[in-house]
Write an enzyme that holds these catalytic residues in place. Structure first.
Site: not given
Ligand code: MSP
Length: 684
Positions: A73, A76, A181, A184, A200, A203, A351, A354
């Protein structure tokens, strides 16, 4: 960089974290032909040496690797676009950049998701990874490598490090029991589980009690070394607030970490005990080494490692700032130079997730507004490091004010007046007036100011500097009044004014190149310039007089059309919020209170637990203001409390009322009486 690259073993020449002042460079094909080169002008960084004597400092930047559990989304995309802007900027500055991203494909959650879908975990992730790569293509992301943790090259790296740390004695076998969890992919201690009420919130699922034979990582014996490193390297964890959190966490003492699982199988097997798979964070963090070629391609590794910055979301700072450096220490490898944690992009409703079904799909936004509008919004709207609120209205407002009004208008006015008054030709400039001088200085100061802001990770401020140049240029037009000059037949003045404007647009095209992917080139060709702004290099934006006189500009089409939101217009006609009668309002009881104590709530980054004296009693209230207020600043603060709100449990903590605050761009401001009043005073 060509395959013919030669990399000097800089690590052998001194501290790898610091560029040596001089280095020996191989100058011919025959081994032993060396020349001493002075590196001082290159500043910080390590370097690559290309045969033929080209020296380039290197810059290695990473994003977190994303879980391919579902399509990504806008949150990311936020991290990746920020990393992309920095990588593009560094390339334009002449750095040899390695920009890495990828996907984190192992773990129990993925195994369960695939089972739900009735496919193998590999088939499940393959489908999503294709879409993630497509998203990055659509967003103009220029990563140099993409690590999938299910690739053999990565699995080999992880097994190599695991075995190495085991042989050293820092991984040992034991028994693990705890509250887990699945979301997490982590365990919680008994105290944490109690505070979380066994549930949690992130989640939205209960914690499970699990017990297993497991391998442990001796993190506890590294606390002091890590603390020392953090203290000696203030840039290591940024922003500072995150560093303080991490230091406080380590000071409480580190426990050994369970780094294997046997309750599921979708992971990288422990190399000497196939019953166990390696803990997903141990696996995932190592991707930063895989991307740098460790351990097989040592030339690549020496060229790029240690990474200059790992960009991460704030929720995963602990993994990066504690577990990761300790893995590297145990493996005898240098630590990354910086871990930079940015904030979250949240929705008004909270926040994005999904599970809650409130995610914003970047692909739809790109289709509607174009890639540059979306990138611009992400980079500009939120001060990097803080949380910010996303809304489509805010995106449209940004687009209209900064891009359509300021920049688009500047380009349009300049080019159409050039056609009208000078037949579309940029003539050589005449004498410089005071007005021109201040404009020139402003233009030339912009790249440097933006550059240092990029280097300080102040991306939104850098964007702002660019925006300010566009408004300055619009004012320059108003003051120079070319229409009046044309009327008075002052051709020399006209030539100067339009030469300065053309130079300003040239510089804007260059400095916007790290941020935007389509517009800078469109602008470049509209200006009638050769080549493209990206390959110009950042320093070209700091030179004056580059536009060749007699260049002919093209015909202007709006670079950023104004967005009119028809749906919004319709909505505005009818008030959305129902109107209250006086009787309705009288049902609301609000009083002034004074904060007695304030403290953070573990695992709830946005919340604070307050006790508030409201006259006849002291209430415990959970307030979502932790992003904007530090607990220690709140004691004694007067606040307005909604006192007849039904008590509730928030994250397992009792809350008896609500503290009122205004929200502006994600920043909370408490509502307070305009002078001290007695606790319990009613608000009417
Ligand atoms: N797989 C782990 C990271 C491992 S790194 C060795 C992970 N993945 S994730 O897909 O859940 O999230 C990755 C990153 O996406 C988060 O750390 C963050 O940087 C970014 N974001 C996910 N949702 C976000 C927002 N709503 N806002 C800003 N960034 C966010 O964690």
């Amino acid at each position: 960089m060509s395959k013919a690259s030669r990399v000097m073993p800089v690590t052998a020449l001194g501290n790898p974290n610091r560029l040596p002042e001089k280095v020996l460079v191989e100058t011919g094909t025959k081994a032993g032909w060396y020349r001493e080169l002075d590196l001082a002008p290159l500043g910080r960084g390590h370097l690559s040496v290309v045969r033929g004597m080209t020296l380039k400092p290197t810059y290695y930047i990473t994003t977190p690797i994303y879980y391919p559990t579902a399509d990504l989304h806008i949150g990311h995309a936020y991290t990746t676009v920020a990393a992309d802007a920095l990588a593009r900027f560094k390339r334009m500055q002449g750095y040899d950049v390695l920009f890495l991203t990828g996907t984190d494909e192992h773990g129990q959650k993925l195994e369960s998701r695939a089972r739900e879908e009735g496919v193998s975990p590999q088939a499940f992730v393959d489908g999503i990874v294709i879409r993630i790569k497509e998203l990055w293509r659509l967003m103009g992301i220029t990563h140099d490598d993409f690590v999938r943790t299910t690739e053999k090259r990565h699995m080999d790296v992880v097994q190599h490090i695991f075995a190495q740390v085991f042989e050293k004695g820092d991984i040992y076998k034991g028994q693990y029991e705890g509250w887990y969890c699945e979301g997490c992919e982590g365990y919680f201690t008994a105290t944490q589980a109690r505070e979380m009420d066994g549930h949690c919130q992130d989640h939205e699922r209960p914690l499970q009690r699990l017990q297993e034979d497991a391998y442990f990582f001796r993190m506890s014996s590294y606390s002091d070394r890590l603390l020392e490193h953090i203290r000696e390297n203030p840039q290591f964890i940024q922003p500072e607030s995150r560093r303080n959190e991490i230091v406080a966490f380590i000071e409480r003492g580190l426990e050994d970490l369970c780094v294997s699982r046997s309750s599921f199988h979708w992971g990288i097997p422990v190399p000497f005990d196939e019953e166990h798979v390696i803990y997903v964070w141990f696996d995932a963090l190592s991707n930063y080494l895989t991307g740098a070629g460790y351990p097989d391609d040592l030339a690549r590794f020496e060229r790029y490692w240690p990474a200059d910055v790992h960009l991460v979301g704030k929720e995963i700072t602990r993994f990066h700032a504690i577990i990761w450096p300790i893995i590297l220490m145990a493996a005898g490898l240098p630590l990354p130079r910086q871990i930079f944690a940015h904030g979250w992009l949240v929705l008004d409703s909270g926040k994005m997730s999904k599970t809650r079904g409130n995610v914003v799909d970047p692909v739809i936004l790109i289709e509607k507004y174009g890639v540059d509008a979306v990138r611009y919004f992400l980079l500009c709207e939120v001060p990097f490091g803080m949380d910010g609120v996303y809304s489509e209205d805010a995106l449209i407002a940004r687009l209209n004010s900064d891009l359509a009004n300021d920049q688009g208008n500047l380009v349009h006015r300049t080019v159409s007046m050039l056609h009208k008054f000078l037949d579309g030709e940029v003539l050589p400039p005449g004498a410089e007036t005071e007005l021109d001088r201040s404009f020139r200085e402003r233009i030339l100061a912009t790249p440097e100011r933006m550059g240092s802001l990029f280097d300080a990770m102040e991306i939104s401020k850098a964007v702002n500097v660019m925006r300010e140049l566009a408004s300055f240029a619009n004012k320059y037009i108003d003051e120079a009044a070319p229409w009046a000059l044309a009327k008075e037949g002052q051709k020399d003045r006209l030539a100067t004014v339009f030469y300065y404007l053309a130079e300003c647009l040239r510089v804007l095209a260059i400095v916007s190149s790290p941020l935007l992917v389509e517009t800078p080139e469109k602008l470049w060709s509209l200006l009638g310039l050769e080549g493209n702004p990206r390959s110009e290099g950042w320093s070209k934006a700091q030179e004056w007089g580059v536009t060749p006189p007699h260049t002919r500009v093209g015909v202007s089409e709006p670079l950023f059309p104004r967005i009119v939101d028809e749906e919004k217009k319709e909505e505005k006609k009818q008030p959305k919020v129902p109107q209250l009668t006086m009787k309705d309002f009288q049902q609301v009881e609000m009083k002034v209170g004074t904060v007695k104590t304030a403290e953070a709530i573990p695992k709830a980054e946005r919340l604070l637990k307050l006790t508030v004296d409201i006259g006849d009693e002291v209430r415990q209230i959970v307030a979502g203001i932790a992003e904007s207020y530090r607990p220690e600043d709140l004691t004694g603060q007067q606040v307005v409390v909604l006192t007849n709100l039904r008590p509730a449990k928030i994250r397992g903590v009792k809350s008896e009322g609500m503290v009122l605050a205004a929200v502006d761009d994600g920043i909370m401001r408490l509502l307070v009486p305009d002078g001290r009043v007695e606790e319990g005073s009613k608000i009417s």
